[in-house]
Design a protein around this motif. Structure first.
Motif, PDB file in Angstrom:
ATOM      1  N   THR A 158       0.851  -1.275   0.083  1.00  0.00           N
ATOM      2  CA  THR A 158       0.020   0.125   0.047  1.00  0.00           C
ATOM      3  C   THR A 158       0.808   1.315  -0.081  1.00  0.00           C
TER       4      THR A 158
ATOM      5  N   ASN B 124      -9.126 -11.596  -0.802  1.00  0.00           N
ATOM      6  CA  ASN B 124      -7.945 -10.935  -1.218  1.00  0.00           C
ATOM      7  C   ASN B 124      -6.633 -11.350  -0.743  1.00  0.00           C
ATOM      8  N   ASN B 156      -6.871 -10.974   3.025  1.00  0.00           N
ATOM      9  CA  ASN B 156      -6.055  -9.894   2.776  1.00  0.00           C
ATOM     10  C   ASN B 156      -4.675 -10.116   3.317  1.00  0.00           C
TER      11      ASN B 156
ATOM     12  N   ASN C 106     -12.644  -2.563  -5.851  1.00  0.00           N
ATOM     13  CA  ASN C 106     -12.045  -3.896  -5.163  1.00  0.00           C
ATOM     14  C   ASN C 106     -12.105  -4.140  -3.660  1.00  0.00           C
ATOM     15  N   VAL C 107     -13.096  -3.332  -3.079  1.00  0.00           N
ATOM     16  CA  VAL C 107     -13.582  -3.491  -1.809  1.00  0.00           C
ATOM     17  C   VAL C 107     -14.227  -4.870  -1.668  1.00  0.00           C
ATOM     18  N   PHE C 108     -14.268  -5.636  -0.702  1.00  0.00           N
ATOM     19  CA  PHE C 108     -14.806  -6.959  -0.196  1.00  0.00           C
ATOM     20  C   PHE C 108     -15.818  -6.588   1.033  1.00  0.00           C
ATOM     21  N   ASN C 124      -9.665  -1.692  -2.323  1.00  0.00           N
ATOM     22  CA  ASN C 124      -9.135  -2.988  -1.831  1.00  0.00           C
ATOM     23  C   ASN C 124      -9.197  -3.080  -0.341  1.00  0.00           C
ATOM     24  N   VAL C 126     -10.565  -4.712   3.003  1.00  0.00           N
ATOM     25  CA  VAL C 126     -11.360  -6.016   3.146  1.00  0.00           C
ATOM     26  C   VAL C 126     -12.025  -6.076   4.374  1.00  0.00           C
ATOM     27  N   THR C 128     -14.408  -8.424   7.288  1.00  0.00           N
ATOM     28  CA  THR C 128     -14.616 -10.025   7.266  1.00  0.00           C
ATOM     29  C   THR C 128     -15.836 -10.428   8.194  1.00  0.00           C
ATOM     30  N   ASN C 156      -6.816  -0.792   1.262  1.00  0.00           N
ATOM     31  CA  ASN C 156      -6.151  -1.893   1.478  1.00  0.00           C
ATOM     32  C   ASN C 156      -5.985  -2.226   3.013  1.00  0.00           C
ATOM     33  N   SER C 157      -6.794  -1.687   3.796  1.00  0.00           N
ATOM     34  CA  SER C 157      -6.831  -2.154   5.210  1.00  0.00           C
ATOM     35  C   SER C 157      -7.671  -3.383   5.204  1.00  0.00           C
ATOM     36  N   THR C 158      -7.552  -4.010   6.528  1.00  0.00           N
ATOM     37  CA  THR C 158      -8.237  -5.083   6.782  1.00  0.00           C
ATOM     38  C   THR C 158      -8.906  -5.070   7.982  1.00  0.00           C
TER      39      THR C 158
END
Lengths: 218, 218, 218
Positions: A158, B124, B156, C106-108, C124, C126, C128, C156-158
């Motif tokens: 990132t 991811n 991720n 691209n988010v989940f 990106n 994510v 959970t 791009n964090s989780t």
């Protein structure tokens, strides 16, 4: 087999000789506020454009372009010669990409980023441009990431807004890069810290050097 | 409603009885250098293949296969029985996948990876194979990731090239795994460190154990 | 140009006036066990639905909805007015999304997550919901993430299962969030730690405060 309905090609798309286009591709989609055919999409010779990929009008791409499946390239972006963009990658508008640049799969590149000649971006890497997203002044404070010549950005890393990765720099996989990276420096971790110089790396011990804690007993 | 143009099925695709295929799917796409129909794509019985997914020729997939939308599976990959691949996931060529393996959404699996029976890969997650990307010797030094039987790879997470995750190992969400993971070990963090054994986990305190700092007052 | 085969619209789809739909979209796909047309997909006025996106039946979406390319929205999800979902993003079933919510690319977002009014999820990122994936009791222990009003979740964090991000909270890019985040708190790192309050941030030094080590000499 592929019939006439499986490629959507808007007017004013220039596609060079020797190019191949898979089914379910859209070329020359007009951006918001433009009409179909109002802006040109220009792609050089010998392109390979794989299925389900969308490339907007207003963008210019050089020769020998390769793009995977399900990729998206927006308007007003310039891509040089001999570049490849992997499957699932997204390149937003107003991105500047040099020659010989390779983006792997599922990469995200927002507007105002600059990718210089020969750099390499690993799978699922995310570049950013908004220091303070969703704020009143977000748009006026956007700063893209610059990836220098032949720099390497590791998988799922990132890169924070405005960061400059110097020429030949190497960002380890999974790193979160909050500061500029010196030319030919190797950075790893979250937040990323410099741990070596690329010149120090040998192939045999690259994982020990690039990822210092990765040294294994064998 | 779906007409004949919405499925692209190349010659030499063997699809088992009871299989369902959504629109905008491509089956048997030839890899670079091959002609349409030159290589076989074989998929077992009762497959469900959702829309916009592409599966290349030269690959073999077992029975009861489930794949989401927008997924990509390349050539010369072998997938066992009772496997599922989530939406947006990418499996490159020459990947070996056992039986009962589940990949969630947007997973990236490069060539030479090995996913053993019953393992689970979260959304991811990114596996890698290039210790030194974009170098002269990159191709000869590629080493895939091995995910052992019934191992779990969290959402991720990033797994470095050549890493072996032992059977039943558990990689926490967002971890960056630079070393091998012992059988049934729990690793978390960047870089990932072992914090517990899977056998120690109880459902009630799983977040406290798996993610030690996650314990909440309530 | 787009012909009748390029949009798959199942029966029982209600699409408001002024809506635009790109080619290769699927609207109203029945979830497992349902027949085509058995469940309603309802989308309000002035929607823009971009190419290769799939929206399942059983879902309800408000007015002025914007969705990018290659996105997926599953069944029994509710989305309010004035929301946008970026390209490549995946929203699973039984997700609750308020008004004015923006998901980037691209988010989940898995089932049982709750995204409150005005929150923003970066590219990106994510979320959970499974504390212990692929276990016997996985389904009964699922806990979605809650993102509070006007909270910001960085690129791009989780976010771990069951985490609650308080109203106005800010999660830094690349963070791995294992604990609840207080209202208007700024958290960064892996695992994420609180480093500031959003109220303390000024535009000029936002990177120094949000990403404390990002302060640059200039």
């Amino acid at each position: 087999m592929p019939g006439p309905e499986t490629l959507i090609c808007h007017p004013n798309v220039v596609l060079g000789k020797g190019s191949l286009v898979d089914p379910f591709v859209i070329l020359g989609r007009p951006p918001r506020g433009a009409q179909s055919g109002e802006l040109t999409l220009s792609i050089g010779v010998n392109a390979v454009i794989r299925s389900h990929t969308v490339i907007y009008a207003g963008t210019t791409i050089g020769d020998n372009f390769q793009v995977g499946h399900n990729a998206l390239i927006r308007e007003f972006t310039v891509i040089g010669n001999d570049c490849s963009v992997g499957s699932g990658s997204i390149i937003e508008f107003k991105v500047a990409i040099g020659n010989g640049v390779r983006l792997h799969s599922n990469v995200f590149v927002p507007e105002y980023c600059r990718l210089e000649d020969g750099c390499w971006i690993g799978p699922n890497a995310v570049l950013t441009n908004a220091k303070f997203p969703a704020a009143r002044r977000t748009k006026e404070t956007l700063q893209g990431v610059t990836v220098g010549k032949k720099a390497i950005v590791g998988a799922n890393s990132t890169i924070l807004p405005g960061v400059v990765i110097g020429p030949g720099g190497l960002v380890g996989a999974g790193a979160v890069v909050t500061r500029d990276v010196e030319a030919a420096a190797v950075v790893v971790g979250s937040p990323a810290r410099q741990v070596a110089r690329v010149g120090d790396l040998r192939y045999d011990d690259v994982d020990a050097l690039v990822y210092p804690d990765a040294a294994r007993p064998e």
